[in-house]
Design an enzyme around this catalytic site. Structure first.
Site, PDB file in Angstrom:
ATOM      1  N   SER A   7       4.809  -2.324  39.707  1.00 28.63           N
ATOM      2  CA  SER A   7       5.841  -3.286  40.032  1.00 28.63           C
ATOM      3  C   SER A   7       7.045  -2.560  40.576  1.00 28.63           C
ATOM      4  O   SER A   7       7.336  -1.437  40.170  1.00 28.63           O
ATOM      5  CB  SER A   7       6.214  -4.047  38.762  1.00 28.63           C
ATOM      6  OG  SER A   7       7.536  -4.511  38.826  1.00 28.63           O
ATOM      7  N   ARG A  10     -15.687 -31.142  76.507  1.00 31.85           N
ATOM      8  CA  ARG A  10     -14.872 -30.041  75.955  1.00 31.85           C
ATOM      9  C   ARG A  10     -13.571 -30.658  75.498  1.00 31.85           C
ATOM     10  O   ARG A  10     -12.895 -31.344  76.264  1.00 31.85           O
ATOM     11  CB  ARG A  10     -14.607 -28.928  76.975  1.00 31.85           C
ATOM     12  CG  ARG A  10     -13.837 -27.732  76.353  1.00 31.85           C
ATOM     13  CD  ARG A  10     -13.966 -26.458  77.187  1.00 31.85           C
ATOM     14  NE  ARG A  10     -15.375 -26.267  77.519  1.00 31.85           N
ATOM     15  CZ  ARG A  10     -15.849 -26.115  78.754  1.00 31.85           C
ATOM     16  NH1 ARG A  10     -15.014 -26.057  79.775  1.00 31.85           N
ATOM     17  NH2 ARG A  10     -17.149 -26.011  78.962  1.00 31.85           N
TER      18      ARG A  10
END
Lengths: 501, 501, 501, 501
Positions: free
Chosen positions: D308, D347
Site C-alpha cells: 500500500s 452493413r
C-alpha cells in the site's frame, strides 16, 4: 490447430516493441480528436503528477510542509514518467500510483534530497488517482461543452433557416403528418441543450478527493500535530486542506472524502449518456434521411470522405455513423460507472479498479461524438426539393388526420376515419390517387374541390395540401430557439414545474 | 374493477383464472411496498385516464372544446377499465392507448353522447402514455424522496451518536487505519443526500407530453382554427395548451414536444441509479459488518424476520439483502432508459415500447429499496463492544501508518516503512504481538514505552492506541451533518467549484 | 405540490383492489402470448409446488421417506396457493419459498397429519426456487424453439421463392451492390438457425438444483443415516437423489449443487440474446423496408392491425415494432444474469434475489418475440415490383463496383475508380443519368453500348444491368437452405473449423 | 516493424509524443499479460495484413489471381504499417481498412508493380476487419483456455487436498452449516470447467468472413467470370473461396457471409462472461476469506506484492482484486456485443463500428483475469487452523440444522425448530454457550451428553460436532474432480437431460 504455432505475434517483430500502445485504431470516432490526448495514459500520468504538485503547494500554504519543498517537487514534475512502465508496475499493487510516487520521489531527490520526503506526504493512492480522474473529467467535459455549443449554434441556424420548410413527419417508419425541417432541427437542438445543461451541472460539482488511507486524513493530521507551532490549530488546518487543494485544482470541495461514495462517477456517466444520446438521435435521423431512397440531407463532403474500399460510387454518411457508434457504446460504460456505487468498506477491492477504463471510454466517446457532431451539423446540406418530393409521395394520405378532423363534425368521427382508412387502402392497393378517390367520394360532395371555398371553408385541395397542415411547428421552433439563446448566455433550462409546489 | 374477484390464485379459479397477474413474487424488495400499487398496471391505466380528463379540462379552459364535455368525461373516468384486456389489445397496435380511448369514449357516450367526440381529441397515443408515465414517475420519486428523507434522518442520528466511536477502517478487505462508526454512517448519509439532491432535481423537471401525431399539435390546431370566434387566436391557444395541461397535471412545461427527445427518461434512470447506489452502498456495508466473524451491526428483529427454511439458528440480514438485490438491478434498467435516447424520426418503432417496463422496474426497485432502507436504518443495532474488539484484532498493526508518520522524521521514511512491514509480517507469521516486537526493536529505543512521554511526545503505547489515531473524522462527521440539515431545509448541495475558472 | 395528497391511488378506485397484478400492459410483445402464462407468478408457484412433489417422490423411491407420504403431498399440491400472499410474505425472509412450504405443509396436514413432516424435508429454499426456475426455463425455451422453428420454415420459403429476385443491397444506409431478396431472407434464416442451435444447446443442459442448506446435502444425509436399514448405503442414496430428482423433472443432473455457480443463468441469457438478436435483425430490416419511401415489404394485415389513434391512413409495422422492442431489452436482462455469476459464499445476499426478475423478463420477451416473429414471417408480403424500382433508382450507380472490376484490367484500378466516382458525383449533382454519362465517356468508347458484345464481352448495357451482377447469391441461399434442413432434422450447425485441430 | 518511427513513445519525450498510445495504465488486470500484445492496435494491423495475404493465397490457389502475385504481397506484409496513422485515417471512412489497403498496395507496388492490383481484390473492408477480429479472438480464446486449464489444475489439487477439511458454510453472510474447503474449491473448479467448455465451443466455431461489398461475393465473381479458361466453373470457384480462405486462416467456414448476422460476437461475449464470472466467483470468495476477521486464505506473496502507498503493514489481496475488477466489467462489453446483433441492412451504420472496442476489451479483460487467476490459484495458501477456529465460532449453532433433523422425529419439527431458534438467540444475547444451554434443556434429557450413545444413537456432543455434519461433500468433490479429468482429456460436460422427453 496451430493458430499461432511459433507464437511470434506481429510478424517478424523483434521483441515486444512491436506494440507501442493503442492510439485509436478501433475507435475512429475519437481517434484524432481531443479525446485521444486529453484522456490517454500519458495524460493520466501528467494529471496524477499535477495532483501531487498541487498537494505539496496546498500543504505548504497551510504550513503542513516546508514551503521550500514545493519548488523541487514542481520541478521534478516535468520529468517524463513512462506510462507503460507504471502500467506494468500497477499489476503488483492493483493501481499505478505507488510506482508513480516512487519515481517522482526519486526525481525530486535528485533535485533536492530533503524535499523528497514531502512528496505524497499524508496521502493515499486513491486521493491521487481520483483527483486526477476528476481533473481530466473536468477538462474533458469542458471540451464536450464547447463542441456541444458548436453543435447547438449550427442546429439553431438550421432550425431558423428551415423554420417553415415542410417535410414528412414519420412515426413507426410511416409517413404520419407533415412537420417542418425546422422543427426537426429544433428537436435535435433541444436535446443538445439538455446535454449542455447536464454537462454544466455535473462539471462544476466534480470534487477533489482527499482523505488519506481510509478517509480520516489521519496521516495529514499526524504530521500536523507533530509540526508544533508551525500549525497552531492542527485539526482545522487539516480540514482546510481539502478546500485549499480543491481551489488549487479548481475542483469542488466535498464535505467529506468520497472514497466509497462514488456519486461523481455516476454523474459523469449520466452527462455522457445524455450528451451522446442527444447527438446519437441527431445522427440516426441523419442516417435515416440519407438513405438512398430518402435522400433529404447530405453530409459535408471532403476529399475521400465517406469513400468505400469496394464501391467507387458510394459516399457514406460516415460522420453520422461514427456518432452513432459512440452513442451505442456509452450507456454500457455509464452502467459500469453506476454500478461502482456499490463500493464496500473504505475502498472497494475490484470496484474501484473497474471504474477507470469505463470513465475514460465514456468521456472519450463523448468527446469524439461531440467533435464529430459539430463537423456534421456545421456542414449538413439539406435538400428542400427532396423534402417536398417525399412529402408528396402519398398523394395526400399524409394529411388524412386533417381530413378526419375537418370532416368529423359533419360526418362523425368513426365514419370519417373508416372512410379515410378504406380510401387510403384502395389507393395503395390499386395504385390510384388518394386525392382522386376522395374527389369522387359522395360523402365529400359538399366540399369545394379546389380554390378556396366561399365561406372561408377550406376546399378539398386546401385540405390535401401538406403545407397547410403544419400545426404550430413555427412557434415551437421559436420556443426552442429562445431556450438556445438562454443557454448560450449561460442560463439553465427552466426547471420549475408549471404548477406550484 | 374486479380483476380477480375471489383472488384465489391459480388453481380452481373460475375463468381465465390460470393467470391473474404478477404481484411481486419475484420482487420481494418492492412487493408489499408503495412500488407495487403506485406503478402497477392498474395505476398506469388510471394515470392515462387522468391525463385524458386533464386534457379535456385544459382544452375546455381555452375554449378548444365545450366546457360541457368535461363533466361527462371526468365522470366516465371512474369506470373500471380492465388492464388485462387493454394489455391484450395493445398487441394489435403496439400500445395500450387506442383500446383505452375506445373504452373511455364508449363510457362517455353512455353518459353523454355528445361529449364522447371530445375524448382524446387532437391527441395521439404517445401524449397520453408519456404524460401518464411522467405523472407516475413524479409520484414515485416523491415517495422515494420521502423514504430517502427517513433514511437520512436515521443515519444522521447514527452518525451523531457514534461520532467518536472508533472502529477498523478497511480497504481492499484489510484493516487499514482506524475510523469512527460515525464517519462510516456519515459516508452513507452523504450518499443519501446526493440521492435526495438528484431526485429533487429530476422530479421537478418532469415534463408533460403534448404534441399530437408528430409533434406539431396539428390536429389541435385544426380544431382550433375551425372553432371560429370561440378561439380568437388559434395558434396562441394551441401553444398555451401545453402549459395549461402541464399545470393541470402539475408537471413541468417543455418548450416543445419530446416524442423522440427522451432526456426525461435518462434523468429518471440516473436518479434511480444514484438512489439505489447510495442505499446499496449502505446495504453492502451492513452485510459485511453482519458477517458472523465481524458481527458489528444487527438488522432490526421481528417475528420470523430473516428466518431460514432450513436452519433454525439463522437470522439473515434480509433487509440489506433486499436492498442489495435492487441496487444490482437498477443500472441495467437505467441503461435501457439511456439507450432510448436513440429514437429515430418522430416516434421510434421499438424504442418507445422498450422504455415502459424499464421505467417501471427502475422506479419500483427504487421505491422498494428506499422503503426497505428506511426500515433498516431506523432499526439498525450497532455493537460498540464488537467494534472495539475487531479494532484491536491486529494488535496495533492497524496504526502502522501512524508509526510510520511519527518515526519517519527520525528514521527516514523508507527505513521505517521497511521495519514496520517486516515487523508486521513477523507478527503474523510467528503469532507474536506486534506491540511486543516493536517494544523490543532497537530502532524504537528512543520512545517512551508507556504513559505519556516527557516532552509531550507520544509514547509507544499512545502510538499504538487506535483510539488516538482518528484524524479529523469528527469534523468530517460534523460537515456531513451540516449538509444534512441544509438538505432537510430543501437546500441544494453546494455546487460551485472552490476556485474560479 | 400535493400530487397525491391523500394517497388514495388510482383516483376513484374503490380500495386497493384496483390493483390485482400486472398482466402485460407495458409488455405488448408478450402480453397475450405464452410468455404471460408460462412465466407468471402463478406459474412460478405451481412450478415450486411441482418441485416439492417431485422431491417427495424421489425421496420415497430411494427409501428416504415413506412411500405413503407421496400421495398426500401430491394431493395437496392441487390446493390453490395465492401468489400475492406469498409475494407479500417473501419480504420477511427475502424469498417466497418459506411461506409456500408453510402453506403446503398445512395443506398436507389437513389430508394426512403424518405426511406433513415429509414436505420439503432435507431441502432449502434455493433448491426449490432454482429447480422451479429451471423447469420454467426449460418449458419457455421449448416454446421459443417451436416458434423459432416456425420462423425458420417461413423464412426458408421466402428465401426459396425469392432466390433470384434482385434488390438493392445497402451498406451504411447507401445502395451498395445488388443482392437478392432470397439472400436477405437467407441471412435472417441463418440467424434464426444460430438461435435454434443455441436454444437447444442450453435447454438440455438446464440442471436440477439440490444441495440443501449449503450444498452438502447434509440434512438429507442426516435423515438417511438415521433411517437405519431402510437405506442401506446412506451416502450413495443421497448422492443418487440428485439424479433421481433430475429424472423426475426431466432436467439435467449436475455433478454438484450450483448454489453459487450460476452458469445456467448466463447460458439462458445468451440463448435469449441470440434469439431476440436474430429476430430483431429480421425486424429492423422489415422496419427499414417498410418505410414509406422504400415500401418493399408489408406486414400481414388484420382487422385494426397496426392502426393509429390519430392517423386513419396509417398501417404501422407493429409486429416488427414489437419484436424490436424485445430485442432492445433482452441484452440488459442477460447482463444481469451474467453478473449474477459473482455470487459470494454458499448463497449470495442480494445476488440470488437479483436473478429472478431478469430471468423471467429475458424469457418472456424472447417468447413474445418468437411468437410475434412467426406471425410476421408467415404473413410477410414482398413487393417485387418495388424491389425492382428501388434497385433502378440510382440509374446504374449500384453496379459501379462491377464496372470497376470489368474496366480495371483495361484502364487501371485507380483510374477507373476515379472516373466512376466522378461520374457518379456528376450524375447526382446535375441530375443526369449515370448511364448516359458513361455512354458518352471517351474511356469507355471501346465497349459495345448495348446488346451483347461480339466476343462474349459484356456490353455497357449488360454491365449496367443490376440483375446480371448478383455474384453467387443463389448458391449462398442454397447453402443456408441446406443448413435449415439439417436443423429441422435436429442436427447441429457445423462447428468444426475447416482446418484440422 | 517500425510502428511509430518518429513518434518515439513515452520515454522522456517532450512534445506530443507525451502520448504514444495506451499501454494499460488503467487496466492493471491485463497490462503486462498476453492481453496487451495479442489485442493491441499493432496486433490488429498485423492480423488484417495476415488476412489480406491469406486472401491472395486462397485466390491464387483457385486460379482467381495469378500465383505470381502472392509472393510480393506476402513480402510486403512485413512492411511496418503504423497503427496510429491508420487510426487517424479511419475517421474519414469509418474504418481503418481503406488506409491499410492503400498502404499495403503501395508497398506491394514497390516490390512488384503488377502484383499490386491483386491486393484486396474483390474484397471489402468488412471482410478484412471481421476476419482479423476472428483470428485475434481465436488466439485470445486459446490463451484463455490455456490459463483456465492452469486454474483448473490448481483448483483440482486444492479440492483433492482439502476434500475433508471442514469449514463454515455461509449463506446470506451468516454461518449456515459446515462444508469442506474441498467442496468450495470444487465449486470454483466446476465453474472454471463450465468456462473451458464454453470457450472451446465458441472458439472452434469462429468463422472467417468473406462476402464482398454486400455479401454476394459479386466482385470475386466478376473477376472469375472474366478470367476465362483459368477458372472453368466460375460460380463454384467463388463459393469454394470461402472454405479455402477459412482453411488458410484455420477458422470455421460459414455457410454464408455474416456481415449483419453477428452471432459470433455474441458467442464470444458469452464465453467471456462465463469465464470471468467463474474466475470472479473464485476471486470474491478469496476476498471474503481474506478479510482480516476471517483470514482463512492468503494470496501468494512476492516482493512488494499487495503493498500500500500509505500503510506499511498491509498486504492486499491484489490478484483477487484484479480478477474481480475484470469480472465486473466484462458483462457490459458482452452486452454491447449482444446488442450488435441488431445490425440493419447489409452493413450497419454505427453498429459495426460499435463492436470493435467491446470485443477487444472483453477478450483483454478475460485474458488478464485468466492469467491472474492462474497465479492466484497456484499460489493460494489455505489456513486450516483458521478454518477450524471460525467453524467453532458459534459454539455449535452452525449444526442447528442437524439437531433439528435428529430431534424432529422425537419432538416434532416445529417444536424443535422453535426451541433451537430460541436457544440460539439466548446464547447470542446473553453470551452463553449454545452447547451448555442445550445440555441443560429438559427436552434433550434423553440424549447422551457425550461419548457415543449406547444404541449407536449420537450423543449431544456428536451432534454438536461440525466435523460430523458434512453431508456428502466428499462424494461431490469426487464427482467434480472426475469431470475435471474428462475436461482435461478434451471431453465435453455431460449435456443430456437425465429424463427422456
Amino acid at each position: 490447430v496451430a493458430m499461432d504455432g511459433n507464437g511470434d505475434g506481429p510478424r517478424g517483430a523483434p521483441g515486444r516493441d512491436a506494440w507501442s500502445g493503442d492510439t485509436g485504431l478501433l475507435g475512429p470516432v475519437w481517434a484524432g480528436t481531443a479525446g485521444a490526448d486529453l484522456l490517454g495514459d500519458a495524460a493520466w500520468v501528467a494529471a496524477m503528477v499535477e495532483v501531487e504538485v498541487a498537494l505539496a503547494r496546498a500543504q505548504a500554504s497551510l504550513g503542513l510542509i516546508p514551503a521550500s519543498a514545493v519548488g523541487p517537487i514542481a520541478a521534478a514534475a516535468g520529468t517524463g514518467l513512462p506510462a507503460d512502465r507504471l502500467a506494468a508496475a500497477a499489476r503488483r499493487v492493483a493501481n499505478p500510483v505507488l510506482a508513480l510516487v516512487t519515481a517522482l520521489t526519486a526525481a525530486v531527490a535528485r533535485i533536492d534530497r530533503d524535499a523528497a520526503q514531502y512528496v505524497h506526504r499524508g496521502s493515499t493512492s486513491q486521493d491521487i488517482l481520483d483527483s486526477a480522474g476528476m481533473l481530466l473529467s473536468y477538462r474533458a467535459l469542458a471540451r464536450v461543452e464547447t463542441d456541444l455549443g458548436r453543435v447547438s449554434e449550427a442546429l439553431a441556424r438550421l432550425a431558423q433557416r428551415h423554420r417553415d420548410t415542410a417535410m414528412a413527419g414519420r412515426t413507426l417508419t410511416q409517413h404520419a403528418v407533415p412537420i417542418t425541417f425546422g422543427l426537426k432541427a429544433a428537436g435535435w437542438l433541444a436535446g443538445v441543450l439538455d446535454a449542455i445543461d447536464r454537462v454544466r451541472l455535473v462539471r462544476v460539482r466534480l470534487p477533489v478527493q482527499l482523505g488519506g488511507a481510509a478517509g480520516t486524513l489521519s496521516a495529514f493530521h499526524e504530521y500536523a500535530r507533530s509540526a508544533g507551532s508551525a500549525v497552531p490549530d492542527d485539526r482545522a488546518a487539516v480540514v482546510r486542506l481539502i478546500g485549499v487543494l480543491a481551489a488549487q485544482l479548481q475542483l469542488a470541495e466535498p464535505e467529506a472524502p468520497w472514497h466509497t461514495r462514488r456519486t461523481p462517477l455516476a454523474d459523469i456517466g449520466w452527462a455522457a449518456v445524455v450528451s451522446t444520446g442527444a447527438l446519437g438521435k441527431f445522427a440516426i435521423d441523419v442516417l435515416g434521411m440519407s438513405r438512398t431512397e430518402v435522400d433529404e440531407v447530405s453530409e459535408p463532403a471532403g476529399p475521400s470522405q465517406g469513400a468505400s474500399s469496394a464501391m467507387p460510387q458510394k459516399r457514406n454518411p460516415v460522420l453520422a455513423t461514427l456518432i452513432a457508434s459512440a452513442a451505442r457504446q456509452v450507456p454500457a460504460h455509464a452502467l459500469l460507472l453506476g454500478q461502482c456505487l456499490l463500493a464496500e468498506d473504505e475502498r472497494s477491492a475490484g470496484g474501484w479498479q473497474a471504474e477507470w477504463e469505463p470513465l475514460r471510454q465514456a468521456l472519450r466517446l463523448t468527446i469524439g461524438a461531440a467533435s464529430t457532431a459539430a463537423e456534421l451539423a456545421e456542414g449538413l446540406t439539406v435538400h428542400p426539393d427532396r423534402l417536398g418530393r417525399n412529402l408528396a409521395l402519398t398523394g395526400g394520405r399524409i394529411v388524412a388526420e386533417r381530413l378526419s378532423a375537418a370532416l368529423a363534425p359533419v360526418l362523425g368521427r368513426d365514419a370519417v376515419e373508416d372512410m379515410l382508412a378504406r380510401t387510403a387502402r384502395d389507393a395503395v392497393e390499386h395504385g390510384r390517387s388518394f386525392a382522386d378517390l376522395l374527389a369522387a367520394a359522395p360523402e365529400l360532395a359538399h366540399l369545394s374541390q379546389g380554390g378556396t371555398a366561399s365561406a372561408g371553408e377550406p376546399s378539398l385541395r386546401d385540405l390535401l395540401d401538406p403545407g397547410q397542415y403544419l400545426g404550430v411547428a413555427a412557434e415551437l421552433v421559436d420556443r426552442v430557439l429562445s431556450r438556445a439563446r438562454d443557454t448560450r448566455r449561460g442560463g439553465r433550462a427552466p426547471a420549475a414545474p408549471s404548477g406550484g409546489e
